[in-house]
Design a protein around this motif. Structure first.
Motif, short mmCIF file in Angstrom:
data_model
loop_
_atom_site.label_atom_id
_atom_site.label_comp_id
_atom_site.label_asym_id
_atom_site.label_seq_id
_atom_site.Cartn_x
_atom_site.Cartn_y
_atom_site.Cartn_z
N ASP A 73 -83.89 -77.55 56.17
CA ASP A 73 -84.66 -77.82 57.39
C ASP A 73 -84.75 -79.33 57.62
O ASP A 73 -84.47 -80.12 56.73
CB ASP A 73 -86.04 -77.17 57.29
N ARG A 74 -85.14 -79.72 58.80
CA ARG A 74 -85.01 -81.12 59.23
C ARG A 74 -86.30 -81.94 59.13
O ARG A 74 -86.38 -83.02 59.69
CB ARG A 74 -84.46 -81.18 60.66
N THR A 113 -82.75 -86.65 55.93
CA THR A 113 -84.17 -86.28 55.97
C THR A 113 -84.86 -86.54 54.64
O THR A 113 -86.08 -86.48 54.57
CB THR A 113 -84.37 -84.81 56.38
N ASP A 167 -78.24 -86.31 52.78
CA ASP A 167 -79.26 -85.75 53.68
C ASP A 167 -80.20 -86.85 54.17
O ASP A 167 -81.03 -87.35 53.41
CB ASP A 167 -80.06 -84.67 52.94
#
Length: 163
Positions: free
Chosen positions: A105-106, A128, A126
């Motif tokens: 998920d972000r 994030t 990633d």
């Protein structure tokens, strides 16, 4: 709603870090709720108990309540796993929701990392992942903290969120 995640591979220290962060942040007077993603089937109910019997009989949802807590259990009955956004909509308002897992998920995250596991760093690919809590210093562009420096990690998360 302010959310921040703790991600990492198995045995990286995610749950211990989550536990320490909840204690640290609530100790500062903020309210915290948590969401934990499980990759396996689990049961919070006990065979033979009334709520278990309701669920086993086919109830889609079973709400169990007492004077000390309540719990709402939902059986998916073959439906897809609900997205994080839907789960968040069921959380009562708090200062911060800490999320363990949901690495794809972000939302912003801290990665828990133990070198001994031999797993790759998620932070390398990633964006994030905003910081890494590690037992061994790594070559990263993100800030990194000692995995056991809960106060510094909490300071970072709260600072990121303006809390």
């Amino acid at each position: 709603m302010n959310i921040y995640g703790v991600v990492g591979f198995k045995n990286a220290g995610k749950t211990g870090l989550m536990e320490r962060l909840v204690a640290e942040i609530t100790g500062r007077g903020l309210t915290v709720s948590t969401i934990k993603h499980a990759h396996h089937s689990f049961d919070v109910d006990q065979p033979g108990k009334d709520s278990y019997r309701h669920r086993e009989a086919g109830a889609t949802q079973t709400l169990l309540a007492s004077k000390t807590r309540w719990a709402l259990m939902t059986e998916l009955r073959g439906a897809d796993e609900p997205p994080l956004a839907m789960l968040l909509s069921h959380i009562a308002p708090v200062d911060l929701v800490l999320i363990e897992g949901y690495k794809r998920d972000r939302h912003p995250k801290v990665e828990a990392f133990r070198a001994e596991t031999g797993n790759p760093l998620l932070a390398l690919s990633d964006p994030t992942v905003k910081a890494v809590a590690t037992d061994t210093p790594q070559e990263l562009t993100q800030p990194q903290f000692d995995l056991n420096d809960t106060q510094a990690i909490a300071d970072f998360i709260l600072g990121e969120l303006g809390l």
